[in-house]
Design a protein around this motif. Structure first.
Motif, mmCIF file in Angstrom:
data_model
loop_
_atom_site.group_PDB
_atom_site.id
_atom_site.type_symbol
_atom_site.label_atom_id
_atom_site.label_comp_id
_atom_site.label_asym_id
_atom_site.label_seq_id
_atom_site.Cartn_x
_atom_site.Cartn_y
_atom_site.Cartn_z
ATOM 1 N N THR A 105 33.141 68.613 64.533
ATOM 2 C CA THR A 105 34.115 69.117 65.502
ATOM 3 C C THR A 105 34.490 68.026 66.504
ATOM 4 O O THR A 105 33.645 67.250 66.950
ATOM 5 N N VAL A 106 35.779 67.972 66.859
ATOM 6 C CA VAL A 106 36.275 67.049 67.877
ATOM 7 C C VAL A 106 36.891 67.883 69.001
ATOM 8 O O VAL A 106 37.842 68.632 68.765
ATOM 9 N N ALA A 107 36.330 67.775 70.188
ATOM 10 C CA ALA A 107 36.816 68.528 71.346
ATOM 11 C C ALA A 107 37.376 67.563 72.379
ATOM 12 O O ALA A 107 36.769 66.526 72.667
ATOM 13 N N SER A 262 41.510 71.005 74.026
ATOM 14 C CA SER A 262 41.810 71.292 72.623
ATOM 15 C C SER A 262 40.544 71.079 71.814
ATOM 16 O O SER A 262 39.609 70.416 72.253
ATOM 17 N N ILE A 263 40.537 71.661 70.610
ATOM 18 C CA ILE A 263 39.359 71.515 69.751
ATOM 19 C C ILE A 263 39.785 71.597 68.300
ATOM 20 O O ILE A 263 40.682 72.367 67.939
ATOM 21 N N SER A 264 39.178 70.755 67.469
ATOM 22 C CA SER A 264 39.423 70.759 66.031
ATOM 23 C C SER A 264 38.080 70.944 65.347
ATOM 24 O O SER A 264 37.239 70.045 65.379
ATOM 25 N N PHE A 265 37.882 72.131 64.784
ATOM 26 C CA PHE A 265 36.601 72.412 64.164
ATOM 27 C C PHE A 265 36.482 71.655 62.857
ATOM 28 O O PHE A 265 37.409 71.635 62.052
ATOM 29 N N VAL A 339 36.654 59.894 58.714
ATOM 30 C CA VAL A 339 36.395 58.513 59.113
ATOM 31 C C VAL A 339 35.190 58.538 60.045
ATOM 32 O O VAL A 339 35.203 59.232 61.067
ATOM 33 N N ILE A 340 34.126 57.822 59.685
ATOM 34 C CA ILE A 340 32.921 57.824 60.513
ATOM 35 C C ILE A 340 32.628 56.450 61.122
ATOM 36 O O ILE A 340 31.744 56.335 61.967
ATOM 37 N N THR A 363 31.819 61.873 63.393
ATOM 38 C CA THR A 363 33.171 61.935 62.824
ATOM 39 C C THR A 363 34.168 61.412 63.846
ATOM 40 O O THR A 363 34.248 61.911 64.959
ATOM 41 N N ILE A 364 34.921 60.379 63.463
ATOM 42 C CA ILE A 364 35.949 59.814 64.333
ATOM 43 C C ILE A 364 37.289 60.492 64.100
ATOM 44 O O ILE A 364 38.028 60.792 65.036
ATOM 45 N N ASP A 365 37.585 60.743 62.822
ATOM 46 C CA ASP A 365 38.877 61.344 62.493
ATOM 47 C C ASP A 365 38.742 62.073 61.165
ATOM 48 O O ASP A 365 37.870 61.752 60.353
ATOM 49 N N ILE A 366 39.580 63.075 60.953
ATOM 50 C CA ILE A 366 39.631 63.797 59.688
ATOM 51 C C ILE A 366 40.932 63.430 58.988
ATOM 52 O O ILE A 366 42.016 63.665 59.515
#
Length: 615
Positions: A105-107, A262-265, A339-340, A363-366
């Motif tokens: 998750t990226v918040a 914002s949040i991306s699960f 992308v890690i 996780t840096i990016d999906i």
């Protein structure tokens, strides 16, 4: 059963008086009749009558009690009061772990402290007990600072009773044994999750508070407030935790104020939802370790993307282009590619992390999730087509996945093909005067090779060194004057049209040096060669297709230091009408060349001249 008894008594009330009332009525009834008391077992019947009375009352009230108990058990777990009895094996672990978002998750948070203005939190579940949070902050008054560089790393441990902060510092990689040995720095949450639970100098004051952040409104926030720690109780802090989101707001008086924006699960799908990892692999990476070459790119200098499979789960890609060299490491999960790791490696060697170390990277990016659905959004890109078609210099691809990113003045598209991965990137800029998008920087796949060891080349050739190299027996070749080297034009194998690469075989060591023309989009190629001595040879480089071009430009290539020098600096000043067709050694240190010159503007009529040079 004891619980049911308690609820039965609560519903019925204390039956002691009813019992004695029954006994009294029985005794009064008995006393009104002349009986021979001495011979009758009155105690036995009195006890029996009391039991019957209680039993009848139980039959009346017990069904209602059981229905209420069933209704409680059928309630939505999210609506049950969070205060629960600990499990025998895991205590409050299941209750506590819900206060972290899923893995990946990226918040994004607005606000921060004195030095930051917003930040992102990347959540990585190292194990089921250890969670890593990587912070990427937008630092104030720091133009040179990179927002893509982690500024802080936190590691938490979930025990059966509490959530502990065990690391607060720079980015590091840990073994499991090292994690277990980390001391507790502070306790963030403590069970049971109920009003009044004390956590150091703070305590839980609500378990169902309503809270609004820029992201949205929550009505089940757990609120923890009080002094930051026992040594500084005067510094007041209040934090809001929401199940499955974690910390969504925090306000430390005078020091920190941030809330979820914002949040991306990033949670992986479960096994019963399917495994899309093979599908993801086929669309985003070549099936083996390969070098993919692209035309275009920064200043039209071309791009080489080297793909290495570190395991079935991790893939390393290194991109070499005019703007620098970038290393990325991807993680393939059941349903997404992440992308890690990403860094510039100009002048340095690529990373060499173990699989265990890679597992701990956040996780840096999906890049993409599966199954592929038009309209899905991944960061700045939206999936717009799952059955597209795109042409490149290398080939035309069908069943292509297309991602698009559009802003006010910029449009970018990425194309992914099965078995190759990313085959084209195109960008366009909006022209306000014409009201149309105009082509910007574009890269597209031009050729594919097995991974070779690249060394420092020159402005025309990429140079590789290999222990072995397969070439064709019909390739044009020439031996050096002292028989120590062989020069090979490998590619079009005697055909009039096509592209070559120049291969130098060291006949003494058996090793090969490969010269690959750097600007493949120009479709120029080495067309003719002639040795000067054991270190130098003439190379004619020209357009590889068509009949208009008779030759090309003449260069001297040094095969020891890989330098290259043009022989005739101004050969193309005559509107490209002059080209060197061939060059041959005369045996006395001089060389004769043939030059073709077009006499008309339409390139239809021309003549050939000869000349002699001494290198």
């Amino acid at each position: 059963m004891n619980e049911i008894k308690k609820q039965l008594l609560a519903k019925m009330g204390d039956t002691t008086e009813k019992k004695y009332s029954v006994i009294k009525r029985v005794n009064d009834s008995l006393d009104s009749k002349p009986q021979k008391v001495k011979k009758f077992a009155w105690g036995y019947y009195i006890t029996f009558a009391s039991f019957v009375g209680i039993f009848i009352l139980g039959l009346i009230f017990l069904p209602n009690l059981l229905n209420e108990q069933s209704a409680i058990n059928d309630e939505d777990p999210s609506e049950v009061d969070p205060e629960t009895d600990p499990m025998e094996d895991t205590g409050y672990y299941e209750e506590l772990k819900q206060f972290f978002p899923p893995n990946g998750t990226v918040a994004t948070f607005s606000g921060g402290d004195f030095y930051s203005d917003g930040y992102k939190v990347y959540t990585t579940w190292i194990t089921d007990r250890y969670i890593q949070e990587t912070i990427y902050a937008n630092l104030k008054d720091c133009e040179s600072c990179d927002s893509e560089t982690p500024t802080k790393l936190y590691i938490y441990r979930i025990t059966d009773e509490e959530i502990q902060l065990v690391y607060d510092g720079d980015q590091m990689v840990w073994t499991m044994e090292e994690l277990e040995q980390l001391p507790t720095l502070t306790v963030k949450l403590k069970a049971p999750i109920k009003v009044g639970t004390e956590i150091g100098a703070q305590k839980i004051v609500s378990t169902n508070a309503e809270l609004t952040t820029p992201y949205g409104t929550f009505n089940n926030a757990v609120v923890v407030e009080g002094g930051v720690d026992p040594t500084t109780p005067e510094i007041y802090s209040i934090s809001y935790y929401v199940p499955n989101y974690g910390l969504v707001k925090r306000n430390t008086e005078g020091f920190w104020n941030a809330e979820l924006e914002s949040i991306s699960f990033g949670s992986e799908i479960t096994d019963d939802e399917g495994d899309y990892s093979d599908l993801l692999k086929s669309y985003f990476f070549p099936p083996e370790d390969l070098d993919l070459f692209f035309i275009g790119g920064f200043e039209n200098s071309g791009v080489k993307v080297q793909t290495k499979w570190l395991s079935e789960k991790f893939v390393q890609q290194i991109s070499y282009h005019g703007g620098g060299t970038i290393e990325k490491i991807y993680k393939i999960t059941n349903n997404q590619i992440e992308v890690i790791y990403e860094t510039m490696i100009d002048g340095s060697t690529p990373s060499n992390m173990t699989i265990g170390e890679l597992e701990q990277l956040p996780t840096i990016d999906i890049v993409m999730k599966a199954p592929f659905t038009v309209g899905d959004v991944f960061g700045e890109y939206t999936l717009i087509d799952t059955n597209g078609e795109v042409g490149t210099m290398y080939s035309t691809f069908e069943n292509v996945i297309v991602l698009e990113s559009e802003t006010e003045n910029y449009l970018s598209r990425k194309y992914y093909a099965i078995g190759f991965g990313e085959v084209k990137i195109e960008s366009m800029f909006y022209n306000e005067e014409t009201g149309q998008y105009e082509e910007g920087v574009t890269t597209e796949l031009s050729s594919i090779d097995q991974i070779m060891n690249e060394v420092v080349g020159n402005y025309l050739f990429r140079v590789f060194e290999e222990e072995q190299y397969n070439y064709n027996s019909i390739d044009e070749d020439e031996i050096s004057p002292l028989n120590t080297k062989r020069a090979i034009l490998h590619g079009r194998a005697g055909d009039f049209e096509g592209l070559n690469r120049l291969v130098i075989e060291d006949l003494e060591t058996g090793k090969f040096t490969i010269y690959k023309y750097r600007y493949e989009g120009e479709q120029n190629t080495p067309k003719d060669i002639e040795w000067i001595d054991e270190e130098r040879l003439f190379v004619i480089i020209g357009y590889g297709y068509g009949t208009i071009t008779k030759g090309g430009s003449l260069y001297i290539l040094n095969v020891e230091d890989h330098s290259i020098t043009p022989v005739f600096e101004n050969i193309f000043e005559n509107n490209g009408k002059e080209e060197i067709m061939s060059i041959e050694a005369n045996g006395d240190g001089t060389f004769t060349y043939k030059k073709h010159i077009y006499d008309d503007a339409e390139f239809n009529v021309g003549h050939i001249e000869e000349g002699s040079i001494t290198p």
